[in-house]
Write a protein that holds these residues in place. Structure first.
Motif, short mmCIF file in Angstrom:
data_model
loop_
_atom_site.label_atom_id
_atom_site.label_comp_id
_atom_site.label_asym_id
_atom_site.label_seq_id
_atom_site.Cartn_x
_atom_site.Cartn_y
_atom_site.Cartn_z
N ALA A 6 20.58 9.39 7.20
CA ALA A 6 21.04 8.84 8.47
C ALA A 6 21.10 9.93 9.53
CB ALA A 6 22.41 8.20 8.29
N LEU A 7 21.55 11.11 9.15
CA LEU A 7 21.62 12.22 10.10
C LEU A 7 20.24 12.63 10.58
CD1 LEU A 7 23.56 14.18 11.48
CD2 LEU A 7 23.25 15.71 9.56
N VAL A 8 19.27 12.66 9.68
CA VAL A 8 17.90 13.00 10.06
C VAL A 8 17.32 11.92 10.97
CG1 VAL A 8 15.56 13.31 9.15
CG2 VAL A 8 17.48 14.47 8.08
N GLY A 9 17.57 10.66 10.65
CA GLY A 9 17.09 9.57 11.49
C GLY A 9 17.70 9.59 12.88
N LEU A 10 19.00 9.87 12.96
CA LEU A 10 19.65 9.96 14.26
C LEU A 10 19.14 11.17 15.05
CD1 LEU A 10 23.29 9.02 13.27
CD2 LEU A 10 21.73 7.67 14.66
N SER A 11 18.87 12.25 14.38
CA SER A 11 18.32 13.43 15.05
C SER A 11 16.93 13.13 15.61
CB SER A 11 18.23 14.61 14.09
OG SER A 11 19.49 14.95 13.61
N PHE A 12 16.14 12.41 14.84
CA PHE A 12 14.80 12.05 15.29
C PHE A 12 14.86 11.13 16.51
CE2 PHE A 12 10.98 9.34 15.03
CZ PHE A 12 10.02 10.32 15.21
N VAL A 107 17.57 4.90 24.38
CA VAL A 107 17.41 5.50 23.05
C VAL A 107 18.57 6.44 22.73
CG1 VAL A 107 15.93 7.00 21.67
CG2 VAL A 107 14.91 5.23 23.09
N ILE A 108 18.97 7.26 23.69
CA ILE A 108 20.06 8.21 23.44
C ILE A 108 21.38 7.49 23.19
CG2 ILE A 108 21.48 9.99 24.53
CD1 ILE A 108 18.94 11.13 23.52
N PHE A 109 21.68 6.49 24.02
CA PHE A 109 22.96 5.79 23.83
C PHE A 109 22.97 4.96 22.55
CE2 PHE A 109 23.57 6.51 28.48
CZ PHE A 109 24.64 7.38 28.33
N LEU A 110 21.83 4.42 22.14
CA LEU A 110 21.77 3.75 20.85
C LEU A 110 21.92 4.75 19.70
CD1 LEU A 110 19.01 1.07 21.42
CD2 LEU A 110 21.46 0.70 21.09
N THR A 111 21.44 5.97 19.91
CA THR A 111 21.64 7.03 18.92
C THR A 111 23.11 7.40 18.81
OG1 THR A 111 19.43 7.89 19.37
CG2 THR A 111 20.98 9.37 18.28
N ILE A 112 23.79 7.51 19.94
CA ILE A 112 25.22 7.82 19.92
C ILE A 112 26.00 6.70 19.25
CG2 ILE A 112 27.25 8.18 21.39
CD1 ILE A 112 25.38 9.64 23.36
N LEU A 113 25.64 5.44 19.56
CA LEU A 113 26.28 4.31 18.90
C LEU A 113 26.01 4.33 17.40
CD1 LEU A 113 27.81 1.59 19.11
CD2 LEU A 113 25.57 0.52 19.40
N GLY A 114 24.79 4.64 17.02
CA GLY A 114 24.45 4.74 15.60
C GLY A 114 25.24 5.83 14.90
N PHE A 115 25.50 6.92 15.60
CA PHE A 115 26.32 7.99 15.02
C PHE A 115 27.72 7.49 14.71
CE2 PHE A 115 29.26 11.55 15.50
CZ PHE A 115 28.74 12.43 14.58
N PHE A 116 28.30 6.73 15.65
CA PHE A 116 29.65 6.22 15.41
C PHE A 116 29.67 5.14 14.33
CE2 PHE A 116 30.67 8.09 19.57
CZ PHE A 116 31.81 8.77 19.19
N VAL A 117 28.60 4.36 14.23
CA VAL A 117 28.56 3.33 13.19
C VAL A 117 28.40 3.97 11.81
CG1 VAL A 117 27.13 1.46 12.27
CG2 VAL A 117 27.73 1.49 14.69
N VAL A 118 27.51 4.96 11.71
CA VAL A 118 27.24 5.56 10.40
C VAL A 118 28.36 6.49 9.97
CG1 VAL A 118 25.69 7.13 9.16
CG2 VAL A 118 24.75 5.34 10.62
N PHE A 119 28.82 7.32 10.87
CA PHE A 119 29.80 8.34 10.50
C PHE A 119 31.21 8.04 10.99
CE2 PHE A 119 25.73 10.66 10.85
CZ PHE A 119 25.60 10.98 9.52
N GLY A 120 31.45 6.86 11.52
CA GLY A 120 32.76 6.53 12.07
C GLY A 120 33.80 6.14 11.05
N GLY A 121 33.38 5.67 9.90
CA GLY A 121 34.32 5.27 8.87
C GLY A 121 34.98 6.47 8.21
#
Length: 130
Positions: A6-12, A107-121
């Motif tokens: 997930a981290l690699v995908g978000l970085s990409f 794309v950037i804001f969806l990446t930030i949202l994805g970061f909070f969804v994946v790593f927010g728990g």
């Protein structure tokens, strides 16, 4: 291992978003770097959510601190989408550059949202470790 993927995908996806932003600035027919001011909004957008998660202890459905953070984050995101439009309307940048910057914003804001969804728990691999 799923956290690393997930981290690699978000970085990409973050790199793709920044590529759109830089294309909107650096292509020869555009050549104006005013749209780079949206980088400020990229830095500011997660800060209210970080602060509210740090200050709120409960995970209730409604929390005044968390709702204020969502409101401030929404204002920052809307401002990031509004800045290129205002720059294009005043003929500071061209509309093609505005489109590239808006695509990069999405794309950037969806990446930030994805970061909070994946790593927010509160699981074993989260942003709280960093």
């Amino acid at each position: 291992m799923a956290g690393i993927k997930a981290l690699v995908g978000l970085s990409f996806s973050g790199a793709i978003g920044l590529t759109f932003l830089l294309l909107g600035c650096a292509l020869e027919q555009y050549g104006v770097y005013w749209p780079l001011f949206v980088l400020i909004f990229y830095v500011l957008s997660p800060i209210p959510t970080f602060i509210s998660r740090r200050l709120s202890d409960d995970d209730s459905a409604s929390n005044a601190c968390r709702e204020l953070a969502y409101f401030l984050t929404t204002g920052i995101v809307v401002s990031a989408f509004g800045l290129p439009i205002i720059l294009a309307r005043t003929s500071t940048i061209q509309w093609g550059a505005c489109g590239l910057v808006m695509t990069g914003n999405a794309v950037i804001f969806l990446t930030i949202l994805g970061f909070f969804v994946v790593f927010g728990g509160g699981d074993d691999f989260s942003w709280e470790q960093w």
